[in-house]
Scaffold this motif. Structure first.
Motif, mmCIF file in Angstrom:
data_model
loop_
_atom_site.group_PDB
_atom_site.id
_atom_site.type_symbol
_atom_site.label_atom_id
_atom_site.label_comp_id
_atom_site.label_asym_id
_atom_site.label_seq_id
_atom_site.Cartn_x
_atom_site.Cartn_y
_atom_site.Cartn_z
ATOM 1 N N GLU A 36 50.436 50.178 9.960
ATOM 2 C CA GLU A 36 50.491 48.806 9.477
ATOM 3 C C GLU A 36 50.698 48.729 7.968
ATOM 4 O O GLU A 36 51.386 47.843 7.469
ATOM 5 C CB GLU A 36 49.206 48.081 9.881
ATOM 6 C CG GLU A 36 49.072 47.975 11.391
ATOM 7 C CD GLU A 36 47.672 47.631 11.861
ATOM 8 O OE1 GLU A 36 46.755 47.490 11.031
ATOM 9 O OE2 GLU A 36 47.502 47.524 13.092
ATOM 10 N N GLY A 58 56.694 48.390 10.764
ATOM 11 C CA GLY A 58 55.462 48.602 11.512
ATOM 12 C C GLY A 58 55.633 49.295 12.846
ATOM 13 O O GLY A 58 56.275 50.332 12.961
ATOM 14 N N TRP A 59 55.030 48.706 13.869
ATOM 15 C CA TRP A 59 54.961 49.314 15.195
ATOM 16 C C TRP A 59 56.320 49.488 15.842
ATOM 17 O O TRP A 59 56.564 50.454 16.559
ATOM 18 C CB TRP A 59 54.026 48.512 16.094
ATOM 19 C CG TRP A 59 52.615 48.639 15.645
ATOM 20 C CD1 TRP A 59 51.903 47.732 14.911
ATOM 21 C CD2 TRP A 59 51.760 49.763 15.846
ATOM 22 N NE1 TRP A 59 50.652 48.231 14.652
ATOM 23 C CE2 TRP A 59 50.532 49.466 15.214
ATOM 24 C CE3 TRP A 59 51.904 50.980 16.490
ATOM 25 C CZ2 TRP A 59 49.457 50.350 15.219
ATOM 26 C CZ3 TRP A 59 50.834 51.867 16.503
ATOM 27 C CH2 TRP A 59 49.629 51.547 15.864
#
Length: 146
Positions: free
Chosen positions: A18, A24-25
């Motif tokens: 994060e 990010g993911w």
């Protein structure tokens, strides 16, 4: 929570994803293998068999922005072995074996958990079953039996 450890697991701290990875993911997911991956709200575990695969994955993760140095900076990435436990010294991760309570004799599996985590829920890769798994074949404690 906790994540399953089989073979050699590359463990990634969710906070690093994060904080460090642009995208990010989604960006992380695009860099991971299709199998052997599980995650909870705190950790991602990627189980790999080949040391060269481990190195290539870590290089991809570092290129994404995670902090890691082979000489000992294990801020975002650590390693665990199903039989030997934590391979890298790490102050944010713990390794354990736990009984999963299936079948007649409760079999054990190896897990990693973020230090301080109070949840006992275990996350495993999609489609993972104990029967036929490395945990069953080799046992969580390196005995060759579950």
């Amino acid at each position: 929570m906790a994540v399953l450890v089989e073979a050699t697991a590359v463990i990634v701290r969710a906070a690093g994803v994060e904080r460090q990875i642009p995208g990010g993911w989604d960006a992380l997911g695009a860099s991971l293998p299709e199998q052997g991956v599980c995650s909870d709200d705190e950790l991602v575990s990627i189980s790999l068999f080949d040391p060269a695969e481990v190195r290539r994955l870590v290089e991809r993760l570092v290129a994404l922005g995670l902090h890691f140095e082979w000489e000992g900076n294990f801020d975002d990435i650590a390693f665990a072995d199903q039989k030997r436990g934590l391979i890298t010294p790490c102050d944010w991760l713990t390794f354990e074996t736990v009984n999963i309570g299936i079948g007649g004799t409760p079999p054990s599996v190896a897990i990693c958990r973020l230090i301080g985590s109070q949840s006992h829920e275990l996350r495993v890769p999609e489609g993972w079953r104990y029967q036929g798994s490395l945990s069953e074949a080799f046992g969580a404690e390196g005995t060759g039996k579950a």
